[in-house]
Design an enzyme around this catalytic site. Sequence first.
Site, PDB file in Angstrom:
ATOM      1  N   SER A 103     -10.081   3.138 -11.227  1.00  0.00           N
ATOM      2  CA  SER A 103      -9.402   3.425 -12.617  1.00  0.00           C
ATOM      3  C   SER A 103     -10.138   4.796 -13.179  1.00  0.00           C
ATOM      4  O   SER A 103     -11.139   5.025 -13.322  1.00  0.00           O
ATOM      5  CB  SER A 103      -9.961   2.130 -13.425  1.00  0.00           C
ATOM      6  OG  SER A 103      -9.512   2.482 -14.565  1.00  0.00           O
TER       7      SER A 103
ATOM      8  N   THR B  85      -6.774  -4.318 -16.682  1.00  0.00           N
ATOM      9  CA  THR B  85      -5.799  -4.155 -15.456  1.00  0.00           C
ATOM     10  C   THR B  85      -5.822  -5.283 -14.262  1.00  0.00           C
ATOM     11  O   THR B  85      -6.170  -6.453 -14.475  1.00  0.00           O
ATOM     12  CB  THR B  85      -6.542  -2.801 -14.705  1.00  0.00           C
ATOM     13  OG1 THR B  85      -5.323  -2.318 -13.879  1.00  0.00           O
ATOM     14  CG2 THR B  85      -7.666  -2.762 -13.985  1.00  0.00           C
TER      15      THR B  85
ATOM     16  N   LYS C 151      -4.076  -9.456 -16.280  1.00  0.00           N
ATOM     17  CA  LYS C 151      -3.477  -9.135 -17.703  1.00  0.00           C
ATOM     18  C   LYS C 151      -2.784 -10.636 -18.235  1.00  0.00           C
ATOM     19  O   LYS C 151      -2.713 -10.749 -19.444  1.00  0.00           O
ATOM     20  CB  LYS C 151      -2.012  -8.189 -17.736  1.00  0.00           C
ATOM     21  CG  LYS C 151      -2.518  -6.728 -17.363  1.00  0.00           C
ATOM     22  CD  LYS C 151      -1.654  -5.899 -17.301  1.00  0.00           C
ATOM     23  CE  LYS C 151      -2.088  -4.369 -17.035  1.00  0.00           C
ATOM     24  NZ  LYS C 151      -1.078  -3.526 -16.998  1.00  0.00           N
TER      25      LYS C 151
ATOM     26  N   ASN D 169      -3.240  -5.698 -22.066  1.00  0.00           N
ATOM     27  CA  ASN D 169      -4.025  -5.075 -21.358  1.00  0.00           C
ATOM     28  C   ASN D 169      -5.052  -4.290 -22.280  1.00  0.00           C
ATOM     29  O   ASN D 169      -5.786  -3.319 -21.627  1.00  0.00           O
ATOM     30  CB  ASN D 169      -2.825  -3.751 -20.873  1.00  0.00           C
ATOM     31  CG  ASN D 169      -2.560  -2.595 -21.953  1.00  0.00           C
ATOM     32  OD1 ASN D 169      -2.756  -2.879 -23.186  1.00  0.00           O
ATOM     33  ND2 ASN D 169      -2.113  -1.598 -21.626  1.00  0.00           N
TER      34      ASN D 169
ATOM     35  N   GLY E  80      11.213  -4.206 -10.765  1.00  0.00           N
ATOM     36  CA  GLY E  80      10.309  -5.262 -10.838  1.00  0.00           C
ATOM     37  C   GLY E  80      10.468  -6.102 -12.046  1.00  0.00           C
ATOM     38  O   GLY E  80      10.957  -5.757 -13.143  1.00  0.00           O
TER      39      GLY E  80
ATOM     40  N   ASN F 163      14.659  -7.260  -9.497  1.00  0.00           N
ATOM     41  CA  ASN F 163      13.590  -7.891  -8.881  1.00  0.00           C
ATOM     42  C   ASN F 163      13.662  -8.440  -7.557  1.00  0.00           C
ATOM     43  O   ASN F 163      14.847  -9.347  -7.369  1.00  0.00           O
ATOM     44  CB  ASN F 163      12.889  -8.743  -9.845  1.00  0.00           C
ATOM     45  CG  ASN F 163      11.280  -8.812  -9.560  1.00  0.00           C
ATOM     46  OD1 ASN F 163      10.660  -7.620  -8.998  1.00  0.00           O
ATOM     47  ND2 ASN F 163      10.604  -9.984  -9.248  1.00  0.00           N
TER      48      ASN F 163
ATOM     49  N   MET G  86       5.631   4.190 -11.944  1.00  0.00           N
ATOM     50  CA  MET G  86       4.501   3.911 -12.795  1.00  0.00           C
ATOM     51  C   MET G  86       3.281   4.182 -12.126  1.00  0.00           C
ATOM     52  O   MET G  86       2.277   4.644 -12.488  1.00  0.00           O
ATOM     53  CB  MET G  86       4.669   2.575 -13.294  1.00  0.00           C
ATOM     54  CG  MET G  86       5.397   2.231 -14.408  1.00  0.00           C
ATOM     55  SD  MET G  86       5.117   0.636 -15.113  1.00  0.00           S
ATOM     56  CE  MET G  86       6.523   0.443 -16.044  1.00  0.00           C
TER      57      MET G  86
ATOM     58  N   GLY H  46       3.352   7.960 -13.083  1.00  0.00           N
ATOM     59  CA  GLY H  46       2.690   7.344 -14.075  1.00  0.00           C
ATOM     60  C   GLY H  46       1.618   7.890 -14.885  1.00  0.00           C
ATOM     61  O   GLY H  46       1.082   7.112 -15.713  1.00  0.00           O
TER      62      GLY H  46
HETATM   63  P1  NDP Z   1       2.431  -7.330 -10.445  1.00  0.00           P
HETATM   64  O1  NDP Z   1       1.717  -7.667  -9.388  1.00  0.00           O
HETATM   65  O2  NDP Z   1       2.454  -7.964 -11.931  1.00  0.00           O
HETATM   66  O3  NDP Z   1       3.991  -7.095 -10.228  1.00  0.00           O
HETATM   67  C1  NDP Z   1       4.452  -6.373  -8.804  1.00  0.00           C
HETATM   68  C2  NDP Z   1       6.037  -6.378  -8.894  1.00  0.00           C
HETATM   69  O4  NDP Z   1       6.377  -5.404  -7.760  1.00  0.00           O
HETATM   70  C3  NDP Z   1       6.633  -7.604  -8.873  1.00  0.00           C
HETATM   71  O5  NDP Z   1       7.870  -7.754  -9.468  1.00  0.00           O
HETATM   72  C4  NDP Z   1       6.959  -7.598  -7.275  1.00  0.00           C
HETATM   73  O6  NDP Z   1       8.098  -8.373  -6.925  1.00  0.00           O
HETATM   74  C5  NDP Z   1       7.297  -6.100  -7.138  1.00  0.00           C
HETATM   75  N1  NDP Z   1       7.069  -5.740  -5.604  1.00  0.00           N
HETATM   76  C6  NDP Z   1       5.925  -5.659  -5.030  1.00  0.00           C
HETATM   77  N2  NDP Z   1       6.168  -4.997  -3.669  1.00  0.00           N
HETATM   78  C7  NDP Z   1       7.428  -5.079  -3.807  1.00  0.00           C
HETATM   79  C8  NDP Z   1       8.468  -4.427  -2.639  1.00  0.00           C
HETATM   80  N3  NDP Z   1       8.209  -3.924  -1.365  1.00  0.00           N
HETATM   81  N4  NDP Z   1       9.616  -4.433  -3.119  1.00  0.00           N
HETATM   82  C9  NDP Z   1      10.311  -4.606  -4.130  1.00  0.00           C
HETATM   83  N5  NDP Z   1       9.544  -5.126  -4.904  1.00  0.00           N
HETATM   84  C10 NDP Z   1       8.140  -5.368  -4.820  1.00  0.00           C
HETATM   85  O7  NDP Z   1       2.202  -5.499 -10.949  1.00  0.00           O
HETATM   86  P2  NDP Z   1       2.359  -4.777 -12.324  1.00  0.00           P
HETATM   87  O8  NDP Z   1       3.579  -5.274 -12.650  1.00  0.00           O
HETATM   88  O9  NDP Z   1       0.912  -4.983 -13.002  1.00  0.00           O
HETATM   89  O10 NDP Z   1       1.982  -3.281 -11.825  1.00  0.00           O
HETATM   90  C11 NDP Z   1       3.146  -2.888 -11.042  1.00  0.00           C
HETATM   91  C12 NDP Z   1       2.811  -1.203 -11.022  1.00  0.00           C
HETATM   92  O11 NDP Z   1       2.806  -0.581 -11.957  1.00  0.00           O
HETATM   93  C13 NDP Z   1       1.588  -0.836 -10.080  1.00  0.00           C
HETATM   94  O12 NDP Z   1       1.899   0.191  -9.162  1.00  0.00           O
HETATM   95  C14 NDP Z   1       0.675  -0.564 -11.273  1.00  0.00           C
HETATM   96  O13 NDP Z   1      -0.306   0.375 -10.573  1.00  0.00           O
HETATM   97  C15 NDP Z   1       1.439   0.362 -12.027  1.00  0.00           C
HETATM   98  N6  NDP Z   1       1.314   0.302 -13.521  1.00  0.00           N
HETATM   99  C16 NDP Z   1       0.969   1.424 -14.045  1.00  0.00           C
HETATM  100  C17 NDP Z   1       0.660   1.643 -15.324  1.00  0.00           C
HETATM  101  C18 NDP Z   1       0.442   3.118 -15.738  1.00  0.00           C
HETATM  102  O14 NDP Z   1      -0.096   3.260 -16.891  1.00  0.00           O
HETATM  103  N7  NDP Z   1       0.684   4.096 -15.195  1.00  0.00           N
HETATM  104  C19 NDP Z   1       0.423   0.625 -16.191  1.00  0.00           C
HETATM  105  C20 NDP Z   1       0.569  -0.699 -15.738  1.00  0.00           C
HETATM  106  C21 NDP Z   1       1.017  -0.849 -14.106  1.00  0.00           C
HETATM  107  P3  NDP Z   1       8.155  -9.906  -6.603  1.00  0.00           P
HETATM  108  O15 NDP Z   1       8.135 -10.602  -7.920  1.00  0.00           O
HETATM  109  O16 NDP Z   1       9.323 -10.347  -5.891  1.00  0.00           O
HETATM  110  O17 NDP Z   1       6.897 -10.289  -5.951  1.00  0.00           O
END
Ligand code: NDP
Length: 273
Positions: free
Chosen positions: A16, A63, A67, A88, A128, A152, A216, A239
Amino acid sequence: MIMDKYVVIGNPVMHSKSPEIHNRFAMNTKQKMHFTHLLTPLNNFFFVIRNFFNEGGKGASITLPFKLEAYTLADILTQRASFAGAVNTLKLENGIIYGDNTDGLGLIIDIIQNFGMPIIDKRILLLGAGGAASGVLLPLLQQKPSSLVLCNRSYNKALILFKKFNKYAQLSVCKYSDLDGTYDLIINATSASLENNLPYLLPINIFSKASLAYDMMYDKTPTIFMQYASQHGAIIRDGLGMLVEQAAEAFYFWRGIKPKTTSILTMLRATLT
Ligand code: NDP
């Protein structure tokens, strides 16, 4: 000199950039605070954060994957954290734990102010339905896009979010297999890029030359999603700016001072490894 203690809590967490960002914000705004990583076992979030606060800790960035637990821990939530269902940013004041979610505003500021693209009247596709997507959904809708399609892999999770926000007429939900037509703004809020994967079944006809494809996730080179979008004509952005802007909002939540972000974003971009 006594320094107020802040941490970023996650697992994994050592990658991080939050300590780098917040310690620089503190230096620039002359705040007596120190910010470090706090790696937390997956089943021990509540113990670790309570212990941190009991030992004088003032605030924490939260993170992956804590969350939702942070959301249940907070005594008082900001409205945006309450809508997001995820926290967060935590702070302790007078024995009360406050929870906020600054991800959405971080994204909005990065797209509108840093990148220079207004969101009003745009057609948005949000990929997502995890913590990040739920955090940005309401702030995006409040920008009055002409439409926002939520998609999603697990359709049920998208439906749950849709039901929560369906008073916004612009919001609809669909499966990847139903995606058709181009969007002005395509936001990858999946974690697929973390594993160097494209979001499941992502079609190419969602991109046009006028589309902004926003991942992101950030890395020293464009993510696989950004490369794919660029090959199909879209403008791309990662992001990193969202990360810095959400951190600035968190800093404001803790200290009541809004730090400047431009030089830190430039420095982080130059030192990404
Ligand atoms: P979560 O684990 O809460 O959610 C992950 C999501 O990704 C789910 O909707 C999941 O779908 C989907 N997913 C995972 N793999 C695949 C795939 N191969 N194909 C399609 N969908 C997929 O993670 P977060 O929401 O917390 O984080 C998501 C991203 O955002 C991360 O990369 C994180 O680093 C980034 N992020 C960046 C921030 C920034 O400040 N730049 C802040 C917060 C997050 P399913 O429900 O079907 O499992």
